[in-house]
Motif scaffolding. Structure first.
Motif, PDB file in Angstrom:
ATOM      1  N   PRO A  78       2.797   1.232  -4.047  1.00 51.18           N
ATOM      2  CA  PRO A  78       1.667   0.899  -3.156  1.00 51.18           C
ATOM      3  C   PRO A  78       0.567   1.587  -3.767  1.00 51.18           C
ATOM      4  CG  PRO A  78       3.232   2.207  -1.954  1.00 51.18           C
ATOM      5  CD  PRO A  78       4.066   1.715  -3.236  1.00 51.18           C
ATOM      6  N   LEU A  81      -0.857  -0.298  -6.076  1.00 50.09           N
ATOM      7  CA  LEU A  81      -1.271  -1.512  -5.964  1.00 50.09           C
ATOM      8  C   LEU A  81      -2.741  -1.375  -5.139  1.00 50.09           C
ATOM      9  CD1 LEU A  81       1.359  -4.209  -4.538  1.00 50.09           C
ATOM     10  CD2 LEU A  81      -0.314  -4.205  -6.788  1.00 50.09           C
ATOM     11  N   ALA A  82      -2.584  -0.093  -4.581  1.00 47.73           N
ATOM     12  CA  ALA A  82      -3.922   0.099  -3.689  1.00 47.73           C
ATOM     13  C   ALA A  82      -5.235   0.546  -4.800  1.00 47.73           C
ATOM     14  CB  ALA A  82      -3.649   1.147  -2.684  1.00 47.73           C
ATOM     15  N   PHE A 127       5.460  -5.103   2.185  1.00 51.52           N
ATOM     16  CA  PHE A 127       4.740  -4.105   2.686  1.00 51.52           C
ATOM     17  C   PHE A 127       4.244  -4.371   3.976  1.00 51.52           C
ATOM     18  CE2 PHE A 127       3.061  -2.987  -1.623  1.00 51.52           C
ATOM     19  CZ  PHE A 127       4.032  -1.930  -1.892  1.00 51.52           C
ATOM     20  N   TYR A 147      -4.880  -7.348   8.309  1.00 54.86           N
ATOM     21  CA  TYR A 147      -4.917  -6.059   7.404  1.00 54.86           C
ATOM     22  C   TYR A 147      -6.148  -5.376   7.419  1.00 54.86           C
ATOM     23  CZ  TYR A 147       0.041  -6.065   6.409  1.00 54.86           C
ATOM     24  OH  TYR A 147       1.440  -5.891   6.606  1.00 54.86           O
ATOM     25  N   LEU A 151      -6.549  -1.598   8.511  1.00 58.50           N
ATOM     26  CA  LEU A 151      -6.742  -0.579   7.666  1.00 58.50           C
ATOM     27  C   LEU A 151      -8.016  -0.103   8.290  1.00 58.50           C
ATOM     28  CD1 LEU A 151      -6.525   0.852   5.249  1.00 58.50           C
ATOM     29  CD2 LEU A 151      -7.843  -0.646   4.040  1.00 58.50           C
ATOM     30  N   MET A 154      -6.903   2.474  10.936  1.00 58.79           N
ATOM     31  CA  MET A 154      -6.449   3.626  10.586  1.00 58.79           C
ATOM     32  C   MET A 154      -7.057   4.671  10.106  1.00 58.79           C
ATOM     33  SD  MET A 154      -3.177   1.814   8.343  1.00 58.79           S
ATOM     34  CE  MET A 154      -1.492   2.049   9.088  1.00 58.79           C
ATOM     35  N   ARG A 179      -3.518  19.917   6.323  1.00 53.54           N
ATOM     36  CA  ARG A 179      -3.365  18.699   6.560  1.00 53.54           C
ATOM     37  C   ARG A 179      -4.680  18.146   5.944  1.00 53.54           C
ATOM     38  NH1 ARG A 179      -1.998  13.600   7.770  1.00 53.54           N
ATOM     39  NH2 ARG A 179      -3.056  12.481   9.473  1.00 53.54           N
ATOM     40  N   LEU A 190      -7.325   5.722  -2.904  1.00 57.25           N
ATOM     41  CA  LEU A 190      -7.746   4.763  -1.959  1.00 57.25           C
ATOM     42  C   LEU A 190      -9.362   4.915  -1.930  1.00 57.25           C
ATOM     43  CD1 LEU A 190      -5.330   4.940   0.989  1.00 57.25           C
ATOM     44  CD2 LEU A 190      -5.375   3.527  -0.974  1.00 57.25           C
ATOM     45  N   LEU A 193     -11.845   1.627  -1.799  1.00 56.64           N
ATOM     46  CA  LEU A 193     -11.945   0.712  -0.957  1.00 56.64           C
ATOM     47  C   LEU A 193     -13.029   0.874  -0.129  1.00 56.64           C
ATOM     48  CD1 LEU A 193      -7.834   0.717   0.002  1.00 56.64           C
ATOM     49  CD2 LEU A 193      -9.315  -0.973  -1.213  1.00 56.64           C
TER      50      LEU A 193
ATOM     51  N   CYS B 139      -5.738  -3.722   0.218  1.00 55.05           N
ATOM     52  CA  CYS B 139      -6.004  -3.288   1.559  1.00 55.05           C
ATOM     53  C   CYS B 139      -4.482  -3.167   2.240  1.00 55.05           C
ATOM     54  CB  CYS B 139      -6.803  -4.418   2.094  1.00 55.05           C
ATOM     55  SG  CYS B 139      -6.749  -4.464   3.764  1.00 55.05           S
ATOM     56  N   ARG B 140      -3.740  -4.409   1.862  1.00 50.23           N
ATOM     57  CA  ARG B 140      -2.244  -4.280   2.521  1.00 50.23           C
ATOM     58  C   ARG B 140      -1.729  -3.307   1.817  1.00 50.23           C
ATOM     59  NH1 ARG B 140       0.146  -9.818   3.542  1.00 50.23           N
ATOM     60  NH2 ARG B 140       2.533  -9.148   2.961  1.00 50.23           N
ATOM     61  N   ALA B 141      -1.633  -2.637   0.385  1.00 53.26           N
ATOM     62  CA  ALA B 141      -0.984  -1.742   0.033  1.00 53.26           C
ATOM     63  C   ALA B 141      -1.470  -0.370   0.365  1.00 53.26           C
ATOM     64  CB  ALA B 141      -1.253  -1.650  -1.406  1.00 53.26           C
ATOM     65  N   ALA B 142      -2.899  -0.292   0.870  1.00 55.43           N
ATOM     66  CA  ALA B 142      -3.447   0.849   1.277  1.00 55.43           C
ATOM     67  C   ALA B 142      -2.902   1.168   2.664  1.00 55.43           C
ATOM     68  CB  ALA B 142      -4.776   0.858   1.280  1.00 55.43           C
ATOM     69  N   ALA B 143      -2.776  -0.018   3.633  1.00 54.55           N
ATOM     70  CA  ALA B 143      -2.229   0.200   5.005  1.00 54.55           C
ATOM     71  C   ALA B 143      -0.892   0.695   4.937  1.00 54.55           C
ATOM     72  CB  ALA B 143      -2.387  -1.005   5.623  1.00 54.55           C
ATOM     73  N   HIS B 144      -0.121   0.115   3.914  1.00 53.12           N
ATOM     74  CA  HIS B 144       1.464   0.587   3.995  1.00 53.12           C
ATOM     75  C   HIS B 144       1.313   1.887   3.614  1.00 53.12           C
ATOM     76  CE1 HIS B 144       5.550   0.016   2.792  1.00 53.12           C
ATOM     77  NE2 HIS B 144       5.192   0.765   1.770  1.00 53.12           N
ATOM     78  N   MET B 145       0.539   2.280   2.455  1.00 57.16           N
ATOM     79  CA  MET B 145       0.503   3.808   2.129  1.00 57.16           C
ATOM     80  C   MET B 145       0.306   4.575   3.250  1.00 57.16           C
ATOM     81  SD  MET B 145      -1.458   4.400  -1.256  1.00 57.16           S
ATOM     82  CE  MET B 145      -2.087   6.303  -1.240  1.00 57.16           C
ATOM     83  N   LEU B 146      -0.958   4.449   3.978  1.00 57.22           N
ATOM     84  CA  LEU B 146      -1.278   5.300   5.011  1.00 57.22           C
ATOM     85  C   LEU B 146      -0.082   5.333   6.102  1.00 57.22           C
ATOM     86  CD1 LEU B 146      -4.902   4.348   5.391  1.00 57.22           C
ATOM     87  CD2 LEU B 146      -3.808   6.506   4.634  1.00 57.22           C
ATOM     88  N   ARG B 147       0.581   4.482   6.255  1.00 55.71           N
ATOM     89  CA  ARG B 147       1.573   4.103   7.379  1.00 55.71           C
ATOM     90  C   ARG B 147       2.782   5.059   6.996  1.00 55.71           C
ATOM     91  NH1 ARG B 147       1.619   3.093  12.550  1.00 55.71           N
ATOM     92  NH2 ARG B 147       3.489   2.238  13.228  1.00 55.71           N
ATOM     93  N   HIS B 149       2.948   7.180   4.467  1.00 54.91           N
ATOM     94  CA  HIS B 149       2.879   8.235   3.390  1.00 54.91           C
ATOM     95  C   HIS B 149       1.837   9.172   4.289  1.00 54.91           C
ATOM     96  CE1 HIS B 149       5.104   6.991   0.022  1.00 54.91           C
ATOM     97  NE2 HIS B 149       4.595   5.782   0.214  1.00 54.91           N
ATOM     98  N   TYR B 151       0.701   9.374   7.140  1.00 58.10           N
ATOM     99  CA  TYR B 151       0.008   8.850   8.220  1.00 58.10           C
ATOM    100  C   TYR B 151       1.203   8.667   9.577  1.00 58.10           C
ATOM    101  CZ  TYR B 151      -2.618   6.387  11.557  1.00 58.10           C
ATOM    102  OH  TYR B 151      -3.465   5.873  12.524  1.00 58.10           O
TER     103      TYR B 151
END
Lengths: 567, 359
Positions: A78, A81-82, A127, A147, A151, A154, A179, A190, A193, B139-147, B149, B151
């Motif tokens: 990921p 990909l991100a 994912f 998504y 995002l 989040m 943290r 990221l 983005l 965006c999808r990978a980022a959401a996954h990553m945050l979730r 790793h 987050y």
């Protein structure tokens, strides 16, 4: 292609090994390693694509038998990909493997394998967050509906977590500094983005109660880089925090600017100004004397290193102009005394120089110039208390427009009138700060002679290039003029060509005679560009002079760098 | 105008087919045409976003689809659910085709050429689609990553991003369904109740009820600035539905954590009589076990004393109107039971005593 792919195989093995390590275990250690290597890996992918796109899929497999592993492993991360443009380049690479009409089962298999991977990148559910997937399915939402919003939420949640910590201090959560540190470190991939900007901003403006910096240097570097490449756009307040917390970012930005100024592509000052407004943020310098001082110091070193390169001088002048404008806008009631920006200069002199010539009636320019000249002369020659000649010169060239006005005033004065000493002194001083009293006196004599000829020719109905050359010519008996003095004479000639009623008829010929080296050619181009920029700011109307300057600039740029004029 | 509406209908059909095995009959020309079509509708979206009359006509047409699909349709919502959806219909079509293994090799090859022409594309439109697909992947990978790793789930449910997002989507859908048909929201909610894991669904409902009033984000981005309609408040429909379904409201009050319910009831006073009524009933089921000196239930489904107490305690920590209402109710029950001050005779006396020491 041969050149492009040179060195690719050794690189290829390196990245193959890296990917194996990265995908084997997802520990903090590997995550950090991925984050650290993402930009290089993206570059590798880009080169890979450049190589692959020239080849047929069979040839690809033959040349890179493990390509499928490499791409698959990249797609499972990921982080990759991100990151920035990596997904796009990965997709391009995969597209190279697809065959339009597979001939045998091996090709068909490769096709369907590649399709699965492509589909994974953009739409499969590996994912997916399970509980959410079903919910959306029943509600009839596509992942594209979902998504971006997730995002955003989040990011907002992390932002509010930071804000709350900021307000509550660390009493409630002792682990906070770690943290925040890990947030800054792990979020590096990221950064670009668009949805991430609020978090980047919150991190930059977050000040812990710790004595040490809580954000990691990689984060600062990445933010600055992304901001310079315009991949993110942060408010000035955030940029200010970045620079105040991480000096290398500011230095890096300055380096970018200097590179632009002296690059062979010769950015026009208008573009330099845009870059300054976007990246250097004169308003940040205006709000914070410390920033201004660092920028100023870098300009100072650059001028010393380059022996006062005209490009750097022009850059400094553009920066100063932007800075003064920002200062006037932001700082109506000067939050900081001028002394904090120019600590080593005479405050009276700074006040006079800060005045924009535009705000003074043209008839009074002469007086202002005399005043400036006298003040400078007192400091330089009577060894006043405000630094040496170089410091005074450095202060003066911030507002270099005054020197050009001096030249213009002297050229257009009456032919018979004796040019005022003060103005001659100022001109001589502006071209060579390092000169001693005697040398300056000699320059003044030379300039006076040249001016005497030029003012006589100024209104002459029939100008010839030869006359002009003769006017600027050296006194054959004496020593050759020092380079700075030669440069000053060239500038006088150029001013003459732009302003003299008959100048346009001989301009091209004179310039050809004058531009004997590339360096001089570049100097002339820089002068024309700078002059147009300066006139814009002074609201000088002179249509004919402007038209000539614009035409000459275009032609000379074309000559110097064919094909890049309009870039 | 008619032809535009006709186009819209036909494209909706294309979209519906794009995820079926029927695409095996699509040749490269069909793929190209479908993408051109999507590009055209996206253009329409951009062009007429602020053109009230055309926008309205298109919206009505899209809403008709809701009615048609309403009861029995296989999908809970049409693919193009609203005017906004036209803005990324090309993305939707592309994603479906990319993921559809039924598409033939030559057509797929053509699809890739259309979607990912590579770097330095002169056509801004194609570049935009290529970019938007890649951005979506990021965006999808980022959401996954945050979730997964670094987050962590927010323990406060309504602040949890996943919950919040689901809640926002639910309200958005309720609004759209409500625009098309008055009965729509209730029907949609009942269908969700039947099909989704109930615990998660109830949490989403609670999170939706707690979203800030008329979220400006929803208003501006999801519905589009300049939308002629005021954004309907899905919350009202949600509340009406919940209050109308006694079994669901019981599950809602019984299964969700005390603090969450207190927040929901605090925000929506209409719910407080129901919640209080249920708490009262549950309390009345308990009897006092003299030897143990405890209030206990007789049936397995009875609410234990500890839970009852924690719910009342949470309510009594709420801001004044709710807190006062709860205390008044408890006191009146106590009075009805004879107003004893001795423990073990009325559960209300005991609850008030226990609360009294902590409220």
């Amino acid at each position: 292609m041969a050149e492009d792919s040179a060195g690719l195989p050794s690189n290829y093995q390196f990245w193959m090994q890296k990917l194996s390590v990265w995908t084997q275990a997802s520990t903090l250690e590997t995550q950090r390693d991925i984050c650290l290597h993402l930009p290089q890996f993206q570059e590798f992918l880009r080169r890979m694509y450049e190589t692959l796109k020239e080849m047929d899929s069979n040839a690809i497999i033959e040349r890179f038998p493990t390509i499928c592993q490499l791409l698959a492993k990249s797609c499972w991360s990921p982080f990759i990909l991100a990151y920035d443009e990596s997904p796009k380049i990965l997709i391009w690479c995969l597209c190279c493997l697809i065959k339009k009409d597979p001939q045998n089962s091996r090709e068909s298999k490769l096709n369907s394998w590649t399709r699965r991977l492509l589909s994974h990148i953009v739409s499969t559910s590996r994912f997916d967050i399970k509980e959410v997937g079903l919910f959306n399915q029943v509600l009839g939402y596509a992942p594209t509906d979902y998504y971006p919003g997730l995002l955003k939420n989040m990011v907002l949640s992390l932002v509010s977590e930071l804000r709350e910590n900021h307000l509550n201090g660390f009493s409630s959560q002792r682990r906070c500094p770690e943290r925040v540190r890990s947030l800054s470190r792990d979020r590096v991939p990221l950064l670009t983005l668009p949805d991430f900007e609020p978090l980047v901003e919150a991190l930059l403006t977050y000040h812990g109660h710790e004595p040490q910096e809580v954000l990691c240097p990689e984060f600062f570097d990445a933010v600055n880089e992304a901001s310079l490449l315009k991949k993110i756009s942060l408010p000035t307040s955030a940029i200010l925090c970045l620079w105040l917390r991480h000096l290398p970012s500011l230095e890096n930005t300055m380096l970018h600017l200097l590179e632009k100024l002296i690059s062979s592509e010769r950015n026009s000052l208008r573009r330099i100004k845009c870059f300054m407004k976007d990246s250097l943020r004169p308003e940040a310098a205006a709000c914070h004397p410390a920033i201004f001082r660092v920028v100023d110091e870098i300009f100072r070193s650059a001028l010393l290193e380059t022996d006062g390169a005209p490009e750097v001088l022009a850059g400094l002048q553009v920066f100063t102009r932007c800075f003064v404008e920002a200062l006037e806008k932001e700082n109506k009631q000067l939050k900081f005394a001028l002394k904090t920006y120019f600590p080593y200069a005479s405050p009276a002199l700074v006040m006079v120089l800060l005045q924009h010539p535009k705000d003074i009636p043209q008839g009074l320019w002469h007086q202002s110039l005399k005043h400036i000249s006298e003040m400078l002369k007192e400091i330089v020659e009577d060894h006043g208390s405000y630094g040496g000649p170089f410091e005074s010169w450095f202060l003066f060239v911030h507002f270099g427009g005054w020197a050009d006005i001096t030249a213009e005033q002297l050229l257009m004065s009456e032919a018979e009138a004796e040019p005022p000493e003060a103005l001659l002194w100022l001109l001589a001083f502006s071209c060579s700060p390092g000169a001693g009293h005697q040398q300056r006196a000699r320059t003044m004599v030379e300039v006076k002679t040249v001016l005497g000829c030029l003012t006589k020719l100024f209104r002459s109905p029939a100008l010839s290039a030869r006359d002009l050359q003769a006017a600027a010519g050296e006194n054959l008996g004496g020593d050759p003029r020092p380079p700075a003095c030669q440069q000053l004479v060239r500038r006088l000639l150029l001013h003459f060509l732009l302003w003299a009623p008959g100048g346009h008829t001989i301009a091209r010929e004179v310039i050809t005679l004058m531009a004997q080296t590339d360096a001089i050619m570049n100097e002339i181009i820089g002068f024309l560009d700078y002059t147009l920029y300066r006139w814009d700011h002074l609201c000088v109307e002179a249509h004919r002079s402007r038209k000539l300057a614009r035409e000459l600039l275009t032609e000379l740029r074309e000559q110097a760098l064919p094909g890049q004029v309009n870039q | 105008m008619d032809s535009l509406l006709e186009q819209l209908d036909r494209f909706s059909e294309v979209l519906a087919v794009s995820r079926t095995t029927h695409v095996s009959t699509w040749d490269p020309a069909t793929v190209r045409r479908a993408l051109q079509w999507a590009g055209y509708l996206r253009h329409i979206h951009r062009r007429f976003g602020r053109h009230a009359r055309i926008r309205k006509a298109l919206e009505q047409r899209l809403q008709n689809q809701w009615k048609q699909e309403g009861d029995s349709g296989p999908a809970p919502a049409p693919d193009l659910a609203n005017f906004q959806a036209l803005g990324h219909c090309d993305q939707l079509l592309s994603l479906r085709l990319l993921a559809n293994p039924a598409l033939g090799d030559a057509s797929f090859h053509c699809l890739l050429q259309q979607l990912f022409p590579g770097p330095g594309v002169p056509d801004a439109e194609e570049e935009a689609l290529q970019g938007s697909l890649a951005r979506f992947a990021s965006c999808r990978a980022a959401a996954h990553m945050l979730r997964f790793h670094a987050y962590s789930e927010n323990p406060v449910l309504q602040k949890d991003s996943v919950m919040k997002t689901q809640a926002e989507l639910l309200l958005r859908r309720l609004h759209e369904v409500g625009e098309a048909e008055a009965e729509g929201p209730g029907r949609l909610l009942s269908r969700l109740w039947e099909r989704l894991p109930q615990d998660n669904f109830l949490k989403v409902v609670a999170a939706a009820l707690l979203l800030p009033q008329a979220s400006p984000r929803l208003q501006e981005e999801e519905l589009g600035v300049g939308s002629p309609k005021t954004p309907g408040d899905g919350r009202q429909e949600l509340l009406r539905w919940l209050l109308g379904k006694s079994d669901i409201v019981v599950a809602f009050c019984r299964n969700l954590p005390a603090e969450l319910l207190t927040s929901v009831v605090g925000r929506h006073p209409e719910l407080s009589p129901v919640y209080l009524g249920l708490l009262t009933n549950w309390g009345r089921q308990l009897h006092y076990d003299l030897p143990k000196g405890l209030w206990i239930g007789t049936e397995p489904q009875d609410v234990p004393w500890e839970e009852l107490f924690s719910r009342f305690q949470s309510l009594c920590q709420a801001p004044p109107p709710l807190k006062d209402e709860v205390l008044t109710a408890l006191k009146s029950y106590k009075a009805q039971d004879g107003d004893f001050e001795v423990p073990g005779l009325s559960i209300w006396t005991d609850l008030l005593l226990a609360l009294g020491s902590r409220v």
